[in-house]
Design an enzyme around this catalytic site. Structure first.
Site, mmCIF file in Angstrom:
data_model
loop_
_atom_site.group_PDB
_atom_site.id
_atom_site.type_symbol
_atom_site.label_atom_id
_atom_site.label_comp_id
_atom_site.label_asym_id
_atom_site.label_seq_id
_atom_site.Cartn_x
_atom_site.Cartn_y
_atom_site.Cartn_z
ATOM 1 N N THR A 95 27.052 22.282 28.924
ATOM 2 C CA THR A 95 26.787 23.671 28.548
ATOM 3 C C THR A 95 25.354 24.057 28.886
ATOM 4 O O THR A 95 25.090 25.174 29.361
ATOM 5 C CB THR A 95 27.035 23.864 27.037
ATOM 6 O OG1 THR A 95 28.412 23.621 26.748
ATOM 7 C CG2 THR A 95 26.693 25.284 26.598
ATOM 8 N N SER A 104 31.992 23.246 37.766
ATOM 9 C CA SER A 104 31.579 24.188 36.716
ATOM 10 C C SER A 104 30.143 24.661 36.931
ATOM 11 O O SER A 104 29.814 25.818 36.644
ATOM 12 C CB SER A 104 31.749 23.571 35.328
ATOM 13 O OG SER A 104 30.881 22.475 35.140
ATOM 14 N N ASN A 105 29.276 23.795 37.426
ATOM 15 C CA ASN A 105 27.925 24.250 37.760
ATOM 16 C C ASN A 105 27.956 25.211 38.949
ATOM 17 O O ASN A 105 27.178 26.168 39.005
ATOM 18 C CB ASN A 105 27.016 23.063 38.063
ATOM 19 C CG ASN A 105 26.355 22.511 36.816
ATOM 20 O OD1 ASN A 105 25.769 23.247 36.037
ATOM 21 N ND2 ASN A 105 26.465 21.204 36.615
ATOM 22 N N HIS A 150 21.340 15.979 37.323
ATOM 23 C CA HIS A 150 21.843 14.699 36.818
ATOM 24 C C HIS A 150 21.920 14.760 35.294
ATOM 25 O O HIS A 150 20.979 15.238 34.646
ATOM 26 C CB HIS A 150 20.908 13.565 37.249
ATOM 27 C CG HIS A 150 21.394 12.216 36.835
ATOM 28 N ND1 HIS A 150 22.475 11.594 37.438
ATOM 29 C CD2 HIS A 150 20.974 11.369 35.861
ATOM 30 C CE1 HIS A 150 22.684 10.427 36.857
ATOM 31 N NE2 HIS A 150 21.797 10.267 35.903
ATOM 32 N N ILE A 205 26.673 8.913 47.621
ATOM 33 C CA ILE A 205 25.297 8.491 47.843
ATOM 34 C C ILE A 205 24.960 8.794 49.294
ATOM 35 O O ILE A 205 25.601 8.293 50.217
ATOM 36 C CB ILE A 205 25.117 6.992 47.544
ATOM 37 C CG1 ILE A 205 25.410 6.717 46.067
ATOM 38 C CG2 ILE A 205 23.702 6.548 47.898
ATOM 39 C CD1 ILE A 205 25.379 5.245 45.699
ATOM 40 N N LEU A 254 18.293 6.895 44.676
ATOM 41 C CA LEU A 254 19.384 7.471 43.881
ATOM 42 C C LEU A 254 18.840 8.058 42.581
ATOM 43 O O LEU A 254 18.255 7.338 41.764
ATOM 44 C CB LEU A 254 20.432 6.403 43.571
ATOM 45 C CG LEU A 254 21.592 6.843 42.655
ATOM 46 C CD1 LEU A 254 22.428 7.925 43.328
ATOM 47 C CD2 LEU A 254 22.458 5.645 42.267
ATOM 48 N N ASP A 255 19.039 9.354 42.398
ATOM 49 C CA ASP A 255 18.604 10.071 41.194
ATOM 50 C C ASP A 255 17.117 9.835 40.916
ATOM 51 O O ASP A 255 16.678 9.911 39.766
ATOM 52 C CB ASP A 255 19.442 9.646 39.973
ATOM 53 C CG ASP A 255 20.913 9.987 40.143
ATOM 54 O OD1 ASP A 255 21.217 11.024 40.756
ATOM 55 O OD2 ASP A 255 21.762 9.206 39.659
#
Length: 216
Positions: A172, A13-14, A109, A92, A144-145
């Protein structure tokens, strides 16, 4: 024109929000390819419908993560991207992959990083009794993130929220946040220097700047 490669694992969706803005001329960029590690990812259909090259590199064909990442790096590099956008890419990445594309790979994220890296972010925010949740776009590093944050959006958590309703509210806002950050990169405003995210050559706050998506 800036050339973008998008990595996905699922619905995309992104990805769709980026495709829409490119096709509308809002983003002065071209999505050269969409690559998925899952052959059944619906995002591949979104790419094909938009006339964008849709490629699959199935991670289950590889016995080692490093071997998959080497093959992925070759596939990505062959597309000659200026920017790599991770949009729900559920792998990852190895240090070698990240180093190869350092400074031109971003991820989104679904939490207000550094809170809740990894999975189950919305339930973790609820369990912690947080009053706000949101999403953060950051440069990808080996942690990670944990790469330098660029921008974030915030949403209120209400007493009526559960993990599913909170996920919908955050998603959204992601659809507005991600294209805005990509636009900064496209216009040459966004960069990474010495592990610091810069906008217009000025350091961004540690957690990224907070965007008001209502104004986007």
């Amino acid at each position: 024109m800036i050339r973008i490669v998008v990595l996905i694992s699922g619905g995309g969706s992104n990805l769709q929000s980026l495709l829409d803005q490119c096709q509308a001329g809002i983003l002065d960029a071209q999505i050269g390819a969409v690559i998925s590690n899952r052959p059944d990812a619906f995002g591949l259909s979104r790419a094909r419908q938009a006339g964008v090259k849709a490629l699959t590199l199935d991670h289950t064909d590889f016995t080692e993560r490093a071997a998959f990442d080497r093959a992925l790096a070759e596939l990505v590099d062959a597309q000659q991207p200026d920017l790599i956008v991770l949009a729900g890419f559920m792998r990852i990445l190895t240090d070698d992959f990240v180093k190869q594309f350092a400074g031109k790979m971003i991820n989104i994220h679904p939490s207000l990083l550094p809170l809740y890296p990894g999975l189950n972010t919305h339930q973790r925010a609820l369990d912690a009794g947080d009053s706000k949740a949101g999403a953060t776009v950051h440069f990808v590093t080996a942690e990670l993130d944990g790469g330098p944050a660029i921008a974030r959006v915030e949403v209120d958590i209400t007493d009526q929220d559960n993990a599913e309703s909170l996920a919908r509210k955050v998603l959204t806002q992601e659809h507005k946040l991600y294209p805005a950050v990509v636009d900064w990169f496209v216009k040459g405003r966004l960069s990474l220097n010495n592990n610091q995210a810069l906008l217009d050559d000025s350091p961004l706050p540690k957690g990224g700047c907070v965007l008001d998506t209502a104004a986007l």
